[in-house]
Design a protein around this motif. Structure first.
Motif, PDB file in Angstrom:
ATOM      1  N   ASP A   1      76.774 -55.742 -23.462  1.00  0.00           N
ATOM      2  CA  ASP A   1      76.103 -54.496 -23.823  1.00  0.00           C
ATOM      3  C   ASP A   1      75.464 -54.672 -25.200  1.00  0.00           C
ATOM      4  O   ASP A   1      75.574 -55.717 -25.814  1.00  0.00           O
ATOM      5  CB  ASP A   1      77.088 -53.327 -23.835  1.00  0.00           C
ATOM      6  CG  ASP A   1      78.246 -53.558 -24.790  1.00  0.00           C
ATOM      7  OD1 ASP A   1      78.330 -54.653 -25.385  1.00  0.00           O
ATOM      8  OD2 ASP A   1      79.072 -52.647 -24.951  1.00  0.00           O
ATOM      9  N   GLY A   2      74.798 -53.641 -25.660  1.00  0.00           N
ATOM     10  CA  GLY A   2      74.200 -53.720 -26.992  1.00  0.00           C
ATOM     11  C   GLY A   2      72.829 -54.365 -26.998  1.00  0.00           C
ATOM     12  O   GLY A   2      72.512 -55.156 -27.876  1.00  0.00           O
ATOM     13  N   TRP A   3      72.019 -54.071 -25.992  1.00  0.00           N
ATOM     14  CA  TRP A   3      70.681 -54.635 -25.939  1.00  0.00           C
ATOM     15  C   TRP A   3      69.795 -53.898 -26.912  1.00  0.00           C
ATOM     16  O   TRP A   3      70.008 -52.734 -27.158  1.00  0.00           O
ATOM     17  CB  TRP A   3      70.119 -54.545 -24.520  1.00  0.00           C
ATOM     18  CG  TRP A   3      70.969 -55.297 -23.544  1.00  0.00           C
ATOM     19  CD1 TRP A   3      71.930 -54.765 -22.745  1.00  0.00           C
ATOM     20  CD2 TRP A   3      70.957 -56.691 -23.289  1.00  0.00           C
ATOM     21  NE1 TRP A   3      72.511 -55.753 -22.006  1.00  0.00           N
ATOM     22  CE2 TRP A   3      71.939 -56.953 -22.321  1.00  0.00           C
ATOM     23  CE3 TRP A   3      70.214 -57.763 -23.787  1.00  0.00           C
ATOM     24  CZ2 TRP A   3      72.207 -58.215 -21.833  1.00  0.00           C
ATOM     25  CZ3 TRP A   3      70.482 -59.023 -23.286  1.00  0.00           C
ATOM     26  CH2 TRP A   3      71.459 -59.237 -22.330  1.00  0.00           C
ATOM     27  N   PRO A   4      68.771 -54.436 -27.444  1.00  0.00           N
ATOM     28  CA  PRO A   4      68.302 -55.821 -27.308  1.00  0.00           C
ATOM     29  C   PRO A   4      69.136 -56.790 -28.154  1.00  0.00           C
ATOM     30  O   PRO A   4      69.817 -56.383 -29.080  1.00  0.00           O
ATOM     31  CB  PRO A   4      66.861 -55.759 -27.803  1.00  0.00           C
ATOM     32  CG  PRO A   4      66.799 -54.587 -28.710  1.00  0.00           C
ATOM     33  CD  PRO A   4      67.838 -53.613 -28.221  1.00  0.00           C
ATOM     34  N   VAL A   5      69.050 -58.082 -27.800  1.00  0.00           N
ATOM     35  CA  VAL A   5      69.776 -59.136 -28.496  1.00  0.00           C
ATOM     36  C   VAL A   5      68.762 -60.094 -29.104  1.00  0.00           C
ATOM     37  O   VAL A   5      67.858 -60.566 -28.422  1.00  0.00           O
ATOM     38  CB  VAL A   5      70.700 -59.912 -27.530  1.00  0.00           C
ATOM     39  CG1 VAL A   5      71.388 -61.056 -28.245  1.00  0.00           C
ATOM     40  CG2 VAL A   5      71.717 -58.982 -26.901  1.00  0.00           C
ATOM     41  N   GLN A   6      68.916 -60.367 -30.398  1.00  0.00           N
ATOM     42  CA  GLN A   6      68.051 -61.346 -31.069  1.00  0.00           C
ATOM     43  C   GLN A   6      68.839 -62.630 -31.258  1.00  0.00           C
ATOM     44  O   GLN A   6      70.014 -62.595 -31.630  1.00  0.00           O
ATOM     45  CB  GLN A   6      67.602 -60.827 -32.429  1.00  0.00           C
ATOM     46  CG  GLN A   6      66.726 -61.827 -33.169  1.00  0.00           C
ATOM     47  CD  GLN A   6      66.270 -61.304 -34.516  1.00  0.00           C
ATOM     48  OE1 GLN A   6      65.902 -60.147 -34.646  1.00  0.00           O
ATOM     49  NE2 GLN A   6      66.307 -62.169 -35.513  1.00  0.00           N
ATOM     50  N   VAL A   7      68.204 -63.758 -31.004  1.00  0.00           N
ATOM     51  CA  VAL A   7      68.862 -65.060 -31.119  1.00  0.00           C
ATOM     52  C   VAL A   7      68.005 -65.972 -31.985  1.00  0.00           C
ATOM     53  O   VAL A   7      66.802 -66.120 -31.754  1.00  0.00           O
ATOM     54  CB  VAL A   7      69.092 -65.708 -29.736  1.00  0.00           C
ATOM     55  CG1 VAL A   7      69.781 -67.050 -29.884  1.00  0.00           C
ATOM     56  CG2 VAL A   7      69.902 -64.782 -28.832  1.00  0.00           C
ATOM     57  N   ASP A   8      68.647 -66.587 -32.980  1.00  0.00           N
ATOM     58  CA  ASP A   8      68.006 -67.593 -33.824  1.00  0.00           C
ATOM     59  C   ASP A   8      68.495 -68.959 -33.348  1.00  0.00           C
ATOM     60  O   ASP A   8      69.705 -69.220 -33.358  1.00  0.00           O
ATOM     61  CB  ASP A   8      68.387 -67.402 -35.291  1.00  0.00           C
ATOM     62  CG  ASP A   8      67.946 -66.053 -35.833  1.00  0.00           C
ATOM     63  OD1 ASP A   8      66.825 -65.637 -35.501  1.00  0.00           O
ATOM     64  OD2 ASP A   8      68.721 -65.422 -36.576  1.00  0.00           O
ATOM     65  N   VAL A   9      67.582 -69.823 -32.910  1.00  0.00           N
ATOM     66  CA  VAL A   9      67.927 -71.146 -32.392  1.00  0.00           C
ATOM     67  C   VAL A   9      67.527 -72.193 -33.426  1.00  0.00           C
ATOM     68  O   VAL A   9      66.380 -72.224 -33.879  1.00  0.00           O
ATOM     69  CB  VAL A   9      67.200 -71.437 -31.055  1.00  0.00           C
ATOM     70  CG1 VAL A   9      67.604 -72.801 -30.510  1.00  0.00           C
ATOM     71  CG2 VAL A   9      67.475 -70.347 -30.040  1.00  0.00           C
ATOM     72  N   THR A  10      68.480 -73.048 -33.813  1.00  0.00           N
ATOM     73  CA  THR A  10      68.200 -74.143 -34.747  1.00  0.00           C
ATOM     74  C   THR A  10      68.593 -75.465 -34.092  1.00  0.00           C
ATOM     75  O   THR A  10      69.341 -75.494 -33.113  1.00  0.00           O
ATOM     76  CB  THR A  10      68.970 -73.970 -36.081  1.00  0.00           C
ATOM     77  OG1 THR A  10      70.376 -73.875 -35.799  1.00  0.00           O
ATOM     78  CG2 THR A  10      68.514 -72.731 -36.828  1.00  0.00           C
ATOM     79  N   PHE A  11      68.083 -76.552 -34.639  1.00  0.00           N
ATOM     80  CA  PHE A  11      68.291 -77.892 -34.084  1.00  0.00           C
ATOM     81  C   PHE A  11      68.837 -78.821 -35.160  1.00  0.00           C
ATOM     82  O   PHE A  11      68.313 -78.851 -36.266  1.00  0.00           O
ATOM     83  CB  PHE A  11      66.962 -78.468 -33.575  1.00  0.00           C
ATOM     84  CG  PHE A  11      66.381 -77.729 -32.403  1.00  0.00           C
ATOM     85  CD1 PHE A  11      66.485 -78.247 -31.125  1.00  0.00           C
ATOM     86  CD2 PHE A  11      65.718 -76.526 -32.569  1.00  0.00           C
ATOM     87  CE1 PHE A  11      65.939 -77.569 -30.035  1.00  0.00           C
ATOM     88  CE2 PHE A  11      65.178 -75.840 -31.496  1.00  0.00           C
ATOM     89  CZ  PHE A  11      65.296 -76.369 -30.230  1.00  0.00           C
ATOM     90  N   ASP A  12      69.894 -79.594 -34.819  1.00  0.00           N
ATOM     91  CA  ASP A  12      70.378 -80.649 -35.712  1.00  0.00           C
ATOM     92  C   ASP A  12      69.525 -81.908 -35.581  1.00  0.00           C
ATOM     93  O   ASP A  12      69.353 -82.649 -36.531  1.00  0.00           O
ATOM     94  CB  ASP A  12      71.829 -81.011 -35.399  1.00  0.00           C
ATOM     95  CG  ASP A  12      72.828 -80.180 -36.191  1.00  0.00           C
ATOM     96  OD1 ASP A  12      72.399 -79.397 -37.055  1.00  0.00           O
ATOM     97  OD2 ASP A  12      74.037 -80.314 -35.919  1.00  0.00           O
ATOM     98  N   ASP A  13      69.050 -82.168 -34.381  1.00  0.00           N
ATOM     99  CA  ASP A  13      68.234 -83.333 -34.081  1.00  0.00           C
ATOM    100  C   ASP A  13      67.044 -82.877 -33.241  1.00  0.00           C
ATOM    101  O   ASP A  13      67.078 -81.801 -32.656  1.00  0.00           O
ATOM    102  CB  ASP A  13      69.045 -84.374 -33.289  1.00  0.00           C
ATOM    103  CG  ASP A  13      70.108 -85.036 -34.137  1.00  0.00           C
ATOM    104  OD1 ASP A  13      69.731 -85.743 -35.086  1.00  0.00           O
ATOM    105  OD2 ASP A  13      71.303 -84.850 -33.846  1.00  0.00           O
TER     106      ASP A  13
END
Length: 185
Positions: free
Chosen positions: A126-138
């Protein structure tokens, strides 16, 4: 519906092992090689050095030498890097293998299948909307639509309908990005 996300999550894409190389073997014709634990070979020829990254064919186990430095003077090489070549430093092996210029020069591509993982918290129900931050190690190339579909248990058409993102969702990326998943209609 609120324009601000109720929940903000952080995802991390990281490698679990070195990727395979898509590289034709001269002996058996197989198209895949591995760097395994990673080894360099340094060969002195008078005052000049040759440095190779050694990889092995996954089918016949033949060693393939990928040229890192050819006929280089000792003075032209960074001493710390040269020391890393002698010690078969795993970080230097990874940095060399993941260098796009090196891959282009040696004519191979990287096969990231089963070589990476996504570190992500549980997706709330629950709790929409959901924001996601995507990061990369490689520099692991991932298709955002597939990554989001798998983690949120959505179909890819649902992802295209419900996800707002500043980058193309169907094009592989290895750069950090942010997206928002909207509530179901």
């Amino acid at each position: 519906m609120s324009s601000q996300p109720h929940i903000v999550l952080s995802w991390l894409v990281r490698r679990t092992r070195l990727p395979l190389l898509t590289l034709r073997c001269g002996s058996c014709g197989a198209e895949s090689a591995t760097a395994g634990d990673g080894r360099f070979r340094v060969n002195a020829n008078g005052k000049l050095l040759d440095v190779w990254l050694l990889v092995r064919c996954v089918s016949c186990n033949r060693t393939i030498k990928l040229t890192v430095h050819e006929r280089a003077t000792v003075k032209s090489l960074d001493p710390a890097r040269l020391h890393g070549h002698h010690l078969n430093d795993p970080g230097l092996v990874a940095a060399t293998l993941l260098d796009p210029w090196f891959a282009r020069r040696c004519r191979f591509t990287l096969d990231w299948t089963d070589a990476w993982t996504l570190d992500a918290p549980t997706v709330p129900l629950d709790g929409w909307p959901v924001q996601v931050d995507v990061t990369f190690d490689d520099p692991v190339p991932v298709r955002p639509d597939r990554l989001i579909a798998r983690r949120f248990a959505l179909t890819r058409p649902e992802v295209l309908r419900r996800v707002k993102c500043d980058i193309p969702l169907k094009r592989p990326t290895s750069s950090a990005f942010t997206f928002t998943v909207l509530a179901e209609d």
